[in-house]
Design an enzyme around this catalytic site. Sequence first.
Site, PDB file in Angstrom:
ATOM      1  N   VAL A   1       6.628   4.324  10.712  1.00  0.00           N
ATOM      2  CA  VAL A   1       6.347   4.714   9.476  1.00  0.00           C
ATOM      3  C   VAL A   1       6.344   6.455   9.381  1.00  0.00           C
ATOM      4  O   VAL A   1       6.257   7.035   8.825  1.00  0.00           O
ATOM      5  CB  VAL A   1       5.480   3.748   9.127  1.00  0.00           C
TER       6      VAL A   1
ATOM      7  N   TYR B   1       1.186  -1.432   0.154  1.00  0.00           N
ATOM      8  CA  TYR B   1      -0.191   0.069   0.235  1.00  0.00           C
ATOM      9  C   TYR B   1       1.143   1.576   0.173  1.00  0.00           C
ATOM     10  O   TYR B   1       0.768   2.007  -0.432  1.00  0.00           O
ATOM     11  CB  TYR B   1      -1.274  -0.088   1.217  1.00  0.00           C
TER      12      TYR B   1
END
Length: 521
Positions: free
Chosen positions: A382, A361
């Site tokens: 992240v 993704y």
Amino acid sequence: MGSLDTTPTATATFADINGSGGFQPLNADDVRSYLHKSVDFIYDYYKSVESLPVLPGVEPGYLRRLLQSVPPTSSAPFDIALKEVRDAVVPGMTHWASPNFFAFFPATNSAAAIAGELVASAMNTVGFTWQANPAATEMEVLALDWLAQLLRLPSTFMNRTAAAGRGSGGGVILGTTSEAMLVTLVAARDAALRRSGSVGVAGITSLAVYAADQTHSTFFKACRLAGFDPANIRSIATGPETDYALDPAKLLEIMLADVDAGLVPTYICATVGTTSSNAVDPVGAIADVAAMFDAWVHIDAAYAGSACICPEFRHHLAGVERVDSISMSPHKWLMTCLDCTCLWVRDAHRLTDSLETNPEYLKNDASESGNVTDLKDMQVGVGRRFRGLKLWMVMRTYGAAKLQEHIRSDVAMAKMFEEAVRADDRFEVVVPRNFALVCFRIRPEGAMTEEDAEEVNRELMERLNRTGKAYLAHTVVGGKFVLRFAVGSSLQEERHVRSAWELIKKTTTEIMEEARDVVEN
């Protein structure tokens, strides 16, 4: 804080607040209204913070007694929340913004940084990849390259644009020095395992890491998090003969002994400006030792790195071209509000090889091209904040000259304080002053033991802090309990330093007179 003196109504519905029955948390008029009121609050805070007690006189659990213990069901005017901040939160704050704050290291701030943080928070971007927010990524890269140039770091640490061709180096803005240490430890660990031919992490118990005993405690915590065996974490003793800096000869001796014992020297942390006393480890000599073992060298310049934008302090980074990574925190001394720690690495691939994630993704053409920096691959998590904007705003607004002026002014005030301490026979400066930190104490007299000296200096510190007119912290250097006087709060002027010194002298006189009365009676 005059703009908050009126008492708002106690309850309101969404319709009352927004003029409709729908919930509109980003209604543009509300944003403007709330921010205007918040700016007035901040203005009043900065105008009054000098008169507030630096250290609050509250007890643990005080806030729960002042604010409701369950979340509200219905809405209320924004003024209610802001009034509760004024009445309940501000009195329990340790005021790091106070010009009478001399503890720890400063947490500097500026109008430009606050504005940058506000804009970044309003945009609320999550720039984990370049595509997720090109401007946020490129602003961070640009701000890091600007600061690298101010520090005169080698070009090998600089980011490269796609047009110029990317080099091997690069940087990332993290939250704290702890993160910078952790990610570089992980990269060094993986590189050492590959060199030693380890299958997976099977060889991790043979890896050894090194730092002086004055290195920040977060280093030893990060080593444990990175999986290093605590038995192989070397805390190397320092002493007055090196002004508490790491001795390269002693480092070499220990590393050779570890090799003889079958261990693999993996990582050395050199500090420029230790927390206790501002000791400076000799970067070049340490890099020379590390090269014999192919060990990673990291420079922790969290506090004092900011001073190295001034040419007269740049020599403390001599040898930086031979280290693997360096970090410094503009939120300490470069007018950029928390959190902002800058990490540069000479070979960014060594970092990304250990930290890269590539879920389906997040895949995109820009990342696949190799022409962009995905900053998620240089950190633990992240998601990431738009930290680069406030740092860029500070440099763009003030320029190098003003930032250097700020550093030099703080150092001059610290030097003035040091000279005052040395001129009073009742005190001693325990270690040579570096940058804007003075470590001092009441000098032991006659038959006083170190335990007696600790007791009287601790009493001095506690009395000073109870006045609310100054806040100092302590450390122990070479077995001596000492007070740390750190100049650098953004609002500090020479008069605040002089006032603190007068308070120190007055309080010391009171303590000594009381002690004489006890002896005589």
